[in-house]
Design an enzyme around this catalytic site. Structure first.
Site, PDB file in Angstrom:
ATOM      1  N   CYS A  12     -11.093  -8.335   9.526  1.00  0.00           N
ATOM      2  CA  CYS A  12     -11.147  -8.610   8.075  1.00  0.00           C
ATOM      3  C   CYS A  12     -12.188  -9.815   7.803  1.00  0.00           C
ATOM      4  O   CYS A  12     -12.375  -9.959   6.700  1.00  0.00           O
ATOM      5  CB  CYS A  12      -9.764  -9.150   7.800  1.00  0.00           C
ATOM      6  SG  CYS A  12      -8.575  -7.579   7.833  1.00  0.00           S
TER       7      CYS A  12
ATOM      8  N   HIS B  70     -10.526 -12.662   1.014  1.00  0.00           N
ATOM      9  CA  HIS B  70     -10.158 -11.367   1.556  1.00  0.00           C
ATOM     10  C   HIS B  70      -8.764 -11.009   0.966  1.00  0.00           C
ATOM     11  O   HIS B  70      -7.790 -12.009   0.752  1.00  0.00           O
ATOM     12  CB  HIS B  70      -9.785 -11.826   3.056  1.00  0.00           C
ATOM     13  CG  HIS B  70      -9.046 -10.793   3.685  1.00  0.00           C
ATOM     14  ND1 HIS B  70      -9.233  -9.595   3.683  1.00  0.00           N
ATOM     15  CD2 HIS B  70      -8.130 -10.708   4.732  1.00  0.00           C
ATOM     16  CE1 HIS B  70      -8.706  -8.804   4.292  1.00  0.00           C
ATOM     17  NE2 HIS B  70      -7.531  -9.566   5.192  1.00  0.00           N
TER      18      HIS B  70
ATOM     19  N   ASN C 268      -5.222  -4.034   0.993  1.00  0.00           N
ATOM     20  CA  ASN C 268      -6.148  -4.980   1.758  1.00  0.00           C
ATOM     21  C   ASN C 268      -7.076  -3.759   2.395  1.00  0.00           C
ATOM     22  O   ASN C 268      -6.423  -3.013   3.223  1.00  0.00           O
ATOM     23  CB  ASN C 268      -5.341  -5.219   2.701  1.00  0.00           C
ATOM     24  CG  ASN C 268      -5.793  -6.085   3.752  1.00  0.00           C
ATOM     25  OD1 ASN C 268      -7.086  -6.110   3.940  1.00  0.00           O
ATOM     26  ND2 ASN C 268      -5.146  -6.917   4.484  1.00  0.00           N
TER      27      ASN C 268
END
Length: 357
Positions: A145, A284, A314
């Site tokens: 990520c 993020h 996400n």
């Protein structure tokens, strides 16, 4: 965790001390002719909108439970037959169009992903193949990520030492590695891609001032896909669950809450940027509930925290460039604004970047 290094930095400065991978050179130390501008942004998501009701039927929870735990209402997933490169290509085309740069002028193409089309060759090669005239050096990078910020740091350094432009893409399709029996992770993730074009300064273009990277491998077991690599190769006898994404969510949240605020403070101090000068945070998009809890502890009282996790979930390495692109295209970032990019992910790793609009 920090190492003192002496020598020459990729940005051309003389290094006396580096913390993790951050160069502490100030803007005045870098000649303006090799500073790096963000010339265009782009993003792409699949057409299929997956609701909380659809997710809840599979894992035995309802829409209210998912919203309370994650703040997510919908996410986008690819259909069978689609892959990460499909989204990466669309995001790349949008970024190139925004930058008014032909693909033939791109000298380096980097795809940050942990869900590649295949174990090999690099997904970046399939992206290059579908961008007419593109002959860029193309490679993948996997920092999960935080991958986009790792790719951005490399792209910035390569731009300063190669002619042409750098196309940096974050793209992931986590719907392909989720365990439908795991209610903790199954509702969290969406698929998507985001991209930026880096190049020489031009009037009105934002400047990428600095990127800082940090990894603490002692926590590498917190987020994993256990099987599929050389440690645990795929076999016919495998327990299929070992090929799914796994996360120790509470421990991950504790790591981020403990590590991120002081690293943001140190990063801004190192580059002599007051916290009160930050006007936007592109973080993020891990989990909206988590971000809402974390944001007040960063000390950025005049900054706006941007959100795509509510509608897109996400999207892993795509989440920062996708959210940045949405903010730019909505006109939410203006000339003179200061944008902080904040990434964290498996490894565990943290990435921070600063751009001046």
């Amino acid at each position: 965790m920090y190492h003192n290094i002496s020598g020459d930095c990729l940005c051309g400065c003389r290094i006396a001390d580096h913390s993790a991978a951050v160069c502490r050179a100030e803007d005045d130390d870098v000649d303006a002719s090799i500073s790096t501008a963000v010339l265009g942004t782009g993003s792409a998501v699949p057409e299929w909108v997956v609701t909380n009701h659809e997710i809840g039927v599979t894992v035995g929870v309802d829409d209210d439970w998912i919203r309370r735990k994650t703040g997510i209402r919908t996410r986008r997933w690819i259909r069978p037959g689609q892959a990460t490169s499909d989204l990466a290509v669309d995001a790349a085309r949008n970024a190139l169009a925004a930058a008014a740069i032909p693909a033939s002028d791109v000298s380096t193409l980097i795809v940050a992903t942990s869900t590649p089309d295949h174990p090999l060759p690099p997904t970046a090669c399939f992206v290059q193949q579908r961008l007419p005239g593109c002959r860029a050096a193309a490679f993948d990078l996997n920092a999960v990520c935080t991958g986009f910020l790792f790719a951005l740091a490399i792209g910035r350094a390569l731009h300063q030492y190669r002619e042409g432009y750098v196309l940096v893409i974050g793209a992931d399709t986590y719907s392909t590695i989720l365990n439908p029996a795991d209610r903790a992770s199954y509702p969290l993730f969406g698929d998507g891609a985001g991209a930026v074009v880096l190049g020489p300064p031009r009037p009105g273009a934002p400047t990428l001032r600095q990127v800082s990277l940090f990894t603490d491998g002692a926590h590498a077991d917190l987020i994993q896909v256990p099987a599929g690599g050389s440690r645990h190769p795929c076999t016919a006898d495998d327990n299929h669950d070992s090929h799914y994404f796994t996360m120790r969510g509470r421990r991950v949240r504790e790591f981020v809450a403990e590590q991120l605020p002081p690293r943001v403070t140190r990063f801004l101090s190192d580059i002599r940027t007051p916290a009160d000068s930050i006007t936007h945070v592109i973080a993020h998009q891990a989990n909206k509930a988590m971000l809402d809890d974390l944001f007040p502890h960063l000390g950025l009282r005049y900054a706006t925290l941007h959100d795509t996790v509510t509608t897109h979930g996400n999207t892993a390495a795509a989440s920062i460039p996708l959210t940045l692109d949405h903010a730019v295209r909505a006109g939410k970032i203006a000339i003179g604004d200061t944008v902080l990019l904040v990434g964290f992910g498996a490894g565990m790793s943290i990435g921070l970047g600063l751009a001046q609009w």
